[in-house]
Design an enzyme around this catalytic site. Structure first.
Site, PDB file in Angstrom:
ATOM      1  N   PRO A   2       0.813  -1.212   0.000  1.00 30.70           N
ATOM      2  CA  PRO A   2       0.000   0.000   0.000  1.00 30.70           C
ATOM      3  C   PRO A   2       0.844   1.258   0.000  1.00 30.70           C
ATOM      4  O   PRO A   2       1.768   1.404   0.785  1.00 30.70           O
ATOM      5  CB  PRO A   2      -0.822  -0.116   1.284  1.00 30.70           C
ATOM      6  CG  PRO A   2      -0.076  -1.053   2.151  1.00 30.70           C
ATOM      7  CD  PRO A   2       0.653  -1.974   1.247  1.00 30.70           C
ATOM      8  N   GLU A   3       0.533   2.154  -0.909  1.00 28.22           N
ATOM      9  CA  GLU A   3       1.121   3.490  -0.924  1.00 28.22           C
ATOM     10  C   GLU A   3      -0.040   4.455  -0.680  1.00 28.22           C
ATOM     11  O   GLU A   3      -1.130   4.031  -0.302  1.00 28.22           O
ATOM     12  CB  GLU A   3       1.854   3.738  -2.243  1.00 28.22           C
ATOM     13  CG  GLU A   3       2.991   2.724  -2.464  1.00 28.22           C
ATOM     14  CD  GLU A   3       3.822   2.979  -3.709  1.00 28.22           C
ATOM     15  OE1 GLU A   3       3.927   4.134  -4.131  1.00 28.22           O
ATOM     16  OE2 GLU A   3       4.357   2.006  -4.263  1.00 28.22           O
ATOM     17  N   HIS A  96      -4.272 -14.578   9.498  1.00 27.22           N
ATOM     18  CA  HIS A  96      -3.248 -13.657  10.003  1.00 27.22           C
ATOM     19  C   HIS A  96      -3.861 -12.520  10.818  1.00 27.22           C
ATOM     20  O   HIS A  96      -3.331 -11.423  10.835  1.00 27.22           O
ATOM     21  CB  HIS A  96      -2.423 -13.115   8.837  1.00 27.22           C
ATOM     22  CG  HIS A  96      -1.756 -14.190   8.046  1.00 27.22           C
ATOM     23  ND1 HIS A  96      -0.753 -14.971   8.568  1.00 27.22           N
ATOM     24  CD2 HIS A  96      -1.970 -14.643   6.792  1.00 27.22           C
ATOM     25  CE1 HIS A  96      -0.373 -15.853   7.659  1.00 27.22           C
ATOM     26  NE2 HIS A  96      -1.095 -15.675   6.566  1.00 27.22           N
ATOM     27  N   ARG A 117       2.657 -10.328   7.037  1.00 28.18           N
ATOM     28  CA  ARG A 117       4.102 -10.197   7.278  1.00 28.18           C
ATOM     29  C   ARG A 117       4.465  -9.354   8.493  1.00 28.18           C
ATOM     30  O   ARG A 117       5.641  -9.161   8.771  1.00 28.18           O
ATOM     31  CB  ARG A 117       4.775  -9.628   6.035  1.00 28.18           C
ATOM     32  CG  ARG A 117       4.823 -10.658   4.914  1.00 28.18           C
ATOM     33  CD  ARG A 117       5.469 -10.093   3.659  1.00 28.18           C
ATOM     34  NE  ARG A 117       4.550 -10.239   2.544  1.00 28.18           N
ATOM     35  CZ  ARG A 117       4.843  -9.911   1.296  1.00 28.18           C
ATOM     36  NH1 ARG A 117       6.016  -9.408   1.007  1.00 28.18           N
ATOM     37  NH2 ARG A 117       3.975 -10.069   0.347  1.00 28.18           N
ATOM     38  N   ARG A 160      20.142  18.605  -0.787  1.00 22.10           N
ATOM     39  CA  ARG A 160      20.523  17.241  -0.458  1.00 22.10           C
ATOM     40  C   ARG A 160      21.629  16.732  -1.378  1.00 22.10           C
ATOM     41  O   ARG A 160      21.664  17.059  -2.561  1.00 22.10           O
ATOM     42  CB  ARG A 160      19.314  16.309  -0.603  1.00 22.10           C
ATOM     43  CG  ARG A 160      18.302  16.462   0.490  1.00 22.10           C
ATOM     44  CD  ARG A 160      18.728  15.663   1.692  1.00 22.10           C
ATOM     45  NE  ARG A 160      17.795  15.833   2.784  1.00 22.10           N
ATOM     46  CZ  ARG A 160      17.178  14.818   3.396  1.00 22.10           C
ATOM     47  NH1 ARG A 160      17.400  13.589   3.009  1.00 22.10           N
ATOM     48  NH2 ARG A 160      16.369  15.053   4.389  1.00 22.10           N
TER      49      ARG A 160
END
Length: 292
Positions: A2-3, A96, A117, A160
DNA sequence: AAGCTCTCCTGATGGC
DNA sequence: TGCCATCAGGAGAGCT
């Protein structure tokens, strides 16, 4: 995986299904899923019992449910495989299932956090003056946030000493972008992932941000995207990817712009997909002689 | 001290 | 067939 768009879909689902619900009891089935709650599982469950959820909020890939009258919020990160499901009481436990929240209203069902996970997790945090859980204070605004500051972002890139894809994945610079949408936006921008950020002209940064927003908005319109069965939205429906990807996962397939075979490179313990013709590797400038 | 690498986790997959 | 290695990757700890 998921983003931002997927997390936003989950946020909307939570907003619709659990706003105003009062928590009766919480059960932690796997301690790792509450590891970010440093006071421990018992403290976690104790802080939630009896409180009511305000509408869900989100920043980047974090989402949280403010707790009415408590100045605290239930914070969630889906990690790689986290899901929320609203299930009727008595529905069989998912394989899960990690955390169960039971509501006082028996018709409201249960809110379940399922995570194969266990990269994701739940925790309770105090809210800062800005209304953010304290654990999220370091997360930058995301590109769909109207308060996102493009000029400040460009300035940070110029200062940066890093490369563009690293910067896109750095949630303290810009949040919500993960490996997939980073590759998609870089392909659209014809930028190689190893392009030093200090060399980006302002117009290139603005263009890149536009592509990030386009990719995310399209995914959001498709109801969130996913590649495998791990991502399921809050109703338990699979949020299957409804649109095609241009870069991610397309190794050896023709670039949709120029037909050149797309490549995959090992990068930061993961993969970067790119077109070797449209996204030229930047020339590595010769280092100044040492010891001068 | 900013920037980078490593590590956590489980299940699917592929090679031999 | 079975076993082992590999891969997926967000984010923060820890190292340089």
């Amino acid at each position: 995986m998921p983003e931002l768009p997927e997390v936003e879909v989950v946020r909307r689902g939570l907003e619709r299904l659990v706003t105003g619900r009062t928590i009766a009891a919480v059960e932690v089935l796997h301690p790792r899923s509450v590891r970010r709650h440093v006071a421990g599982a018992a403290d976690f469950t104790g802080r939630l019992a009896g409180l009511r959820f305000a509408p869900a909020r989100r920043r980047g890939k974090y989402l949280w449910l403010p707790l009415e009258g408590a100045d605290e919020a239930l914070l969630a990160h889906l990690g790689m495989s986290g899901q929320f499901r609203v299930q009727p009481p008595g529905a069989p436990d998912e394989r899960h299932l990690r955390v169960r929240l039971v509501f006082t209203d028996p018709h409201a069902g249960e809110l379940r956090f399922v995570d194969q996970r266990t990269f994701g997790g739940l925790s309770v945090h105090a809210q800062t003056a800005e209304g953010l859980p304290d654990a999220v204070a370091h997360i930058a605004r995301d590109p769909l946030d109207e308060g996102f500051d493009e000029a400040a972002f460009h300035g940070a890139l110029r200062r940066r000493r890093t490369t563009v894809k690293r910067a896109l994945l750095d949630q303290s610079l810009i949040s919500g972008v993960g490996n997939i949408y980073a590759d998609e936006a870089l392909w659209r921008s014809r930028l190689h992932y190893d392009r030093p950020t200090a060399t980006l002209a302002r117009s290139r940064t603005i263009e890149l941000l536009g592509h990030i927003r386009d990719v995310m908005t399209a995914a959001l319109a498709a109801g969130g995207t996913s590649f495998d069965s791990l991502y399921v939205n809050v109703n338990g429906e699979s949020g299957y990817f409804a649109r095609t990807l241009d870069a991610y996962g397309r190794e050896d397939e023709p670039c949709r712009r120029c037909g050149t075979a797309m490549r995959r490179s090992a990068w930061m313990n993961r993969s970067s997909y790119y077109c070797p013709r449209c996204q030229r590797r930047p020339r590595t400038p010769a280092r100044a002689p040492a010891g001068v």
